[in-house]
Design a protein around this motif. Structure first.
Motif, PDB file in Angstrom:
ATOM      1  N   PRO A 188      56.216  38.798  17.488  1.00  0.00           N
ATOM      2  CA  PRO A 188      56.916  39.656  16.528  1.00  0.00           C
ATOM      3  C   PRO A 188      56.552  41.131  16.719  1.00  0.00           C
ATOM      4  CG  PRO A 188      55.188  38.416  15.432  1.00  0.00           C
ATOM      5  CD  PRO A 188      55.240  37.917  16.833  1.00  0.00           C
ATOM      6  N   LYS A 189      57.572  41.991  16.579  1.00  0.00           N
ATOM      7  CA  LYS A 189      57.380  43.419  16.829  1.00  0.00           C
ATOM      8  C   LYS A 189      56.477  44.095  15.799  1.00  0.00           C
ATOM      9  CE  LYS A 189      61.583  43.958  19.475  1.00  0.00           C
ATOM     10  NZ  LYS A 189      61.070  43.071  20.451  1.00  0.00           N
ATOM     11  N   ASN A 190      56.474  43.614  14.562  1.00  0.00           N
ATOM     12  CA  ASN A 190      55.649  44.243  13.530  1.00  0.00           C
ATOM     13  C   ASN A 190      54.292  43.554  13.363  1.00  0.00           C
ATOM     14  OD1 ASN A 190      56.426  41.868  12.379  1.00  0.00           O
ATOM     15  ND2 ASN A 190      57.379  42.786  10.566  1.00  0.00           N
ATOM     16  N   ASN A 191      53.965  42.610  14.269  1.00  0.00           N
ATOM     17  CA  ASN A 191      52.699  41.879  14.266  1.00  0.00           C
ATOM     18  C   ASN A 191      52.448  41.083  12.989  1.00  0.00           C
ATOM     19  OD1 ASN A 191      51.914  42.696  16.882  1.00  0.00           O
ATOM     20  ND2 ASN A 191      51.310  44.674  16.054  1.00  0.00           N
ATOM     21  N   VAL A 192      53.521  40.693  12.327  1.00  0.00           N
ATOM     22  CA  VAL A 192      53.418  39.840  11.147  1.00  0.00           C
ATOM     23  C   VAL A 192      54.279  38.615  11.398  1.00  0.00           C
ATOM     24  CG1 VAL A 192      53.911  39.639   8.679  1.00  0.00           C
ATOM     25  CG2 VAL A 192      53.027  41.788   9.592  1.00  0.00           C
ATOM     26  N   ALA A 193      53.699  37.431  11.149  1.00  0.00           N
ATOM     27  CA  ALA A 193      54.437  36.189  11.355  1.00  0.00           C
ATOM     28  C   ALA A 193      54.396  35.374  10.081  1.00  0.00           C
ATOM     29  CB  ALA A 193      53.821  35.389  12.507  1.00  0.00           C
ATOM     30  N   GLY A 194      55.540  34.894   9.668  1.00  0.00           N
ATOM     31  CA  GLY A 194      55.578  34.017   8.499  1.00  0.00           C
ATOM     32  C   GLY A 194      55.013  32.649   8.847  1.00  0.00           C
ATOM     33  N   ALA A 235      53.273  29.606  13.824  1.00  0.00           N
ATOM     34  CA  ALA A 235      52.639  30.879  14.147  1.00  0.00           C
ATOM     35  C   ALA A 235      51.240  30.594  14.689  1.00  0.00           C
ATOM     36  CB  ALA A 235      52.547  31.761  12.902  1.00  0.00           C
ATOM     37  N   PHE A 236      50.892  31.277  15.778  1.00  0.00           N
ATOM     38  CA  PHE A 236      49.543  31.106  16.320  1.00  0.00           C
ATOM     39  C   PHE A 236      49.097  32.366  17.031  1.00  0.00           C
ATOM     40  CE2 PHE A 236      52.245  29.771  19.801  1.00  0.00           C
ATOM     41  CZ  PHE A 236      51.598  30.181  20.949  1.00  0.00           C
ATOM     42  N   ILE A 237      47.796  32.476  17.195  1.00  0.00           N
ATOM     43  CA  ILE A 237      47.200  33.585  17.937  1.00  0.00           C
ATOM     44  C   ILE A 237      46.650  33.005  19.226  1.00  0.00           C
ATOM     45  CG2 ILE A 237      45.374  35.333  17.949  1.00  0.00           C
ATOM     46  CD1 ILE A 237      45.643  35.341  14.845  1.00  0.00           C
ATOM     47  N   ASP A 238      47.012  33.607  20.332  1.00  0.00           N
ATOM     48  CA  ASP A 238      46.533  33.185  21.630  1.00  0.00           C
ATOM     49  C   ASP A 238      45.381  34.110  22.001  1.00  0.00           C
ATOM     50  OD1 ASP A 238      46.490  31.644  23.927  1.00  0.00           O
ATOM     51  OD2 ASP A 238      47.951  32.897  24.966  1.00  0.00           O
ATOM     52  N   LEU A 239      44.170  33.592  21.930  1.00  0.00           N
ATOM     53  CA  LEU A 239      42.964  34.378  22.193  1.00  0.00           C
ATOM     54  C   LEU A 239      42.529  34.093  23.625  1.00  0.00           C
ATOM     55  CD1 LEU A 239      40.891  36.235  20.817  1.00  0.00           C
ATOM     56  CD2 LEU A 239      39.699  34.188  20.051  1.00  0.00           C
ATOM     57  N   ARG A 240      42.597  35.107  24.470  1.00  0.00           N
ATOM     58  CA  ARG A 240      42.292  34.939  25.889  1.00  0.00           C
ATOM     59  C   ARG A 240      40.808  35.128  26.136  1.00  0.00           C
ATOM     60  NH1 ARG A 240      46.502  32.896  28.931  1.00  0.00           N
ATOM     61  NH2 ARG A 240      48.347  33.386  27.740  1.00  0.00           N
ATOM     62  N   GLY A 241      40.228  34.173  26.847  1.00  0.00           N
ATOM     63  CA  GLY A 241      38.810  34.229  27.169  1.00  0.00           C
ATOM     64  C   GLY A 241      38.549  34.901  28.491  1.00  0.00           C
ATOM     65  N   GLN A 242      37.346  35.367  28.630  1.00  0.00           N
ATOM     66  CA  GLN A 242      36.920  35.970  29.877  1.00  0.00           C
ATOM     67  C   GLN A 242      35.801  35.104  30.439  1.00  0.00           C
ATOM     68  OE1 GLN A 242      36.488  40.230  29.844  1.00  0.00           O
ATOM     69  NE2 GLN A 242      34.584  40.074  30.994  1.00  0.00           N
TER      70      GLN A 242
END
Length: 179
Positions: free
Chosen positions: A37-43, A53-60
């Motif tokens: 989403p362009k406004n960084n808000v997800a219902g 809705a999910f957050i993809d957290l990339r590991g190093q």
């Protein structure tokens, strides 16, 4: 006890995504359509099988990637099965469960703890809020009172118990439970 290797890296980026699991006609997609989403808000919808809705957290390095799924009734964290340590966490209003290997450990709102082996029906352990310990496995049933005043163990061919009244140990010639 196996001590996991120390992970010397951290997560490097996070991206908010919405996964559309169904197409515009309501049919299930083979692969979800991902959208940021362009406004960084997800219902957060009530049906995560339709839209999630999910957050993809990339590991190093060794940290591995984490998906943080945001549902209306719980939050789920998932990591690759090959990652050392936990591979799943589920938190809702009443408990938090952690998956390590094939073992689920749940801490309930009253402070009790449940340990369950995934895929092994009837292999569960509990620590009750009062400290009592109960273990039910396919080959035995074990109970210890929270204050240590009573202990008992039952197998197919034996019953053993210790209490303030004395000790009981009885062997059976045939199985105690029906098969």
């Amino acid at each position: 006890m196996n001590v996991p290797a120390r992970i010397a890296s951290a997560w490097k980026s996070a991206q908010l995504l919405i996964a559309f699991h169904k197409d515009q006609d309501g049919g299930k997609r083979a692969e979800p359509r991902l959208w940021s989403p362009k406004n960084n808000v997800a219902g957060v919808t009530g049906d995560p099988k339709s839209k999630e809705a999910f957050i993809d957290l990339r590991g190093q390095g060794d940290a591995g990637d984490v998906q943080i799924k945001l549902h209306s009734d719980n939050i789920i964290l998932r990591r690759d099965k090959d990652t050392a340590g936990w591979t799943g966490i589920q938190a809702d209003h009443h408990s938090v469960s952690v998956l390590v290997g094939t073992v689920w450990v749940t801490v309930n709102g009253d402070g009790s703890i449940t340990r369950r082996v995934d895929g092994q029906e009837g292999d569960t352990s509990w620590i009750e809020a009062d400290g009592a310990f109960i273990r039910i496995a396919p080959d035995m049933h074990l109970e210890v009172a929270g204050d240590g005043s009573r202990m008992s163990r039952r197998t197919d061919y034996r019953v053993d118990a210790i209490s303030a009244e004395g000790v009981l140990s009885v062997a059976a010639r045939r199985p105690l439970k029906e098969e």
